[in-house]
Design an enzyme around this catalytic site. Structure first.
Site, mmCIF file in Angstrom:
data_model
loop_
_atom_site.group_PDB
_atom_site.id
_atom_site.type_symbol
_atom_site.label_atom_id
_atom_site.label_comp_id
_atom_site.label_asym_id
_atom_site.label_seq_id
_atom_site.Cartn_x
_atom_site.Cartn_y
_atom_site.Cartn_z
ATOM 1 N N ARG A 47 0.929 -1.111 -0.103
ATOM 2 C CA ARG A 47 -0.619 -0.032 0.125
ATOM 3 C C ARG A 47 0.747 1.583 0.195
ATOM 4 O O ARG A 47 0.418 2.395 -0.487
ATOM 5 C CB ARG A 47 -0.889 -0.191 0.890
ATOM 6 C CG ARG A 47 -2.098 1.278 1.418
ATOM 7 C CD ARG A 47 -3.147 0.697 0.365
ATOM 8 N NE ARG A 47 -2.452 1.218 -1.198
ATOM 9 C CZ ARG A 47 -3.240 0.919 -2.506
ATOM 10 N NH1 ARG A 47 -4.326 -0.287 -2.550
ATOM 11 N NH2 ARG A 47 -3.063 1.760 -3.713
ATOM 12 N N LYS A 87 2.810 24.888 -2.795
ATOM 13 C CA LYS A 87 1.325 24.399 -1.868
ATOM 14 C C LYS A 87 2.020 22.173 -2.381
ATOM 15 O O LYS A 87 0.669 22.161 -3.629
ATOM 16 C CB LYS A 87 0.332 24.350 -3.450
ATOM 17 C CG LYS A 87 -0.063 25.591 -2.881
ATOM 18 C CD LYS A 87 -1.375 26.461 -3.511
ATOM 19 C CE LYS A 87 -0.935 28.058 -3.108
ATOM 20 N NZ LYS A 87 -1.812 28.625 -4.258
ATOM 21 N N LYS A 130 5.162 38.747 -0.895
ATOM 22 C CA LYS A 130 3.819 38.368 -0.903
ATOM 23 C C LYS A 130 3.664 39.436 -0.504
ATOM 24 O O LYS A 130 4.173 40.045 0.140
ATOM 25 C CB LYS A 130 3.488 37.201 -0.518
ATOM 26 C CG LYS A 130 4.631 36.519 -1.204
ATOM 27 C CD LYS A 130 4.008 34.780 -0.413
ATOM 28 C CE LYS A 130 2.408 33.979 -0.828
ATOM 29 N NZ LYS A 130 2.370 33.782 -2.289
ATOM 30 N N GLU A 160 5.952 39.908 -5.302
ATOM 31 C CA GLU A 160 4.058 39.321 -5.771
ATOM 32 C C GLU A 160 3.467 40.900 -6.107
ATOM 33 O O GLU A 160 3.183 41.782 -5.402
ATOM 34 C CB GLU A 160 3.294 38.704 -5.496
ATOM 35 C CG GLU A 160 2.326 38.483 -5.561
ATOM 36 C CD GLU A 160 1.492 37.465 -4.663
ATOM 37 O OE1 GLU A 160 1.635 35.963 -4.358
ATOM 38 O OE2 GLU A 160 0.971 38.012 -2.883
ATOM 39 N N ASP A 193 0.316 37.928 -9.872
ATOM 40 C CA ASP A 193 -1.251 37.876 -9.636
ATOM 41 C C ASP A 193 -2.327 37.815 -9.787
ATOM 42 O O ASP A 193 -2.450 38.571 -9.303
ATOM 43 C CB ASP A 193 -0.622 37.893 -7.990
ATOM 44 C CG ASP A 193 -1.008 36.305 -6.576
ATOM 45 O OD1 ASP A 193 -1.445 35.364 -6.996
ATOM 46 O OD2 ASP A 193 -1.990 37.105 -6.566
#
Length: 281
Positions: free
Chosen positions: A97, A132, A164, A194, A215
């Site tokens: 698995r 992410k 950011k 950004e 963005d």
């Protein structure tokens, strides 16, 4: 992938699944028996992670033979044999698995990545991933992105500067944020900023940003940003980019397109393992 990193990861995921022991396998399968397993693709896709699957089995039994029958990154068809595993039956059944989960996850990422890469093959833009990723699996998922034909963005917060919106807020503006970043990093490290509009593009360019991330811009604004920058900085498009709009984004002339969905939304590729009869050693 570094061997020591892979070993630590495999130990962790095996411990999560097996814990104090595989009660089912240990109850049914006597010790000292061997078997042969065949790993097949159950649907078409791009394969990534076969060496990782082999490492899972060998971590449980170092004498297991894992014979890979296709290349990493190869496009395979449903029913195609991917690998043959032979050795201690208990180890094969207990590792099945975990080995399949990693192989299916990585192959799913490589398959989706290759699909997007194919869509913009005739444009200069290159696809990159994001942070992410599944916690603990980043090294494998970013490897799968490369197998699929795209590039890796930064691996973590330690290897590149990406200023950011929240950084800009606490610094008091783009210019000040870039100044502070430049003062705190090696001269060889690039600075990316950004931005959300053309005013941000102009300020980031004037502040000396090496890369400007556009963005969630609409296509006309993105195209105008490319004209405005005129090659003085690299441009990266980001935000809700998928199969439906990636060609339009590439057509604007940006240098890079970051796609979080490569790792946060790619589904598993369906892959199975079937074993034969057991034999005593």
């Amino acid at each position: 992938m570094q061997d020591i990193v892979l070993e630590e990861l495999i130990d962790r995921v095996l411990r999560e699944d097996i814990g104090t022991g595989d009660v089912t396998t240990n109850s049914i399968v006597p010790p000292g028996y061997t078997t042969i397993g065949f790993i097949h693709a159950k649907e078409a896709g791009v394969v990534a992670g076969l060496p990782v699957a082999g490492a899972v089995f060998r971590r449980l039994s170092p004498h297991i033979s894992f014979q890979i029958r296709v290349r990493e990154g190869e496009r395979v068809q449903a029913g195609q044999l991917l690998a043959r595993v032979e050795g201690e039956a208990r180890a094969i059944l207990s590792g099945e698995r975990v080995a399949l989960n990693l192989l299916q996850r990585m192959s799913g990422i490589a398959t989706y990545t290759a699909r997007l890469v194919d869509l913009i093959r005739n444009f200069k833009a290159r696809i990159v991933d994001t942070r992410k990723t599944t916690p603990g699996l980043r090294v494998l998922e970013k490897y799968a992105v490369r197998v699929g034909g795209a590039l890796n963005h930064r691996f973590g917060l330690y290897d590149a500067v990406l200023i950011k919106d929240n950084h800009i807020k606490v610094a008091g503006g783009i210019t000040r944020a870039v100044e502070l970043a430049r003062a705190g990093i090696p001269h060889t490290m690039k600075v990316e900023v950004e931005v959300e509009d053309l005013a941000g593009v102009e300020e980031a360019l004037a502040a000396g940003a090496d890369i400007i991330m556009l963005d969630n811009m609409d296509i006309p604004t993105m195209a105008r940003a490319v004209e405005l920058v005129a090659g003085r900085a690299c441009l990266e498009a980001s935000g809700k980019i998928n199969e439906q709009n990636i060609v339009e984004v590439a057509r604007t002339g940006v240098d890079f397109i970051s796609v979080g969905a490569l790792t946060h939304s790619a589904r598993f590729l369906d892959i199975s393992l079937d074993v034969g009869e057991m034999k005593p050693l």
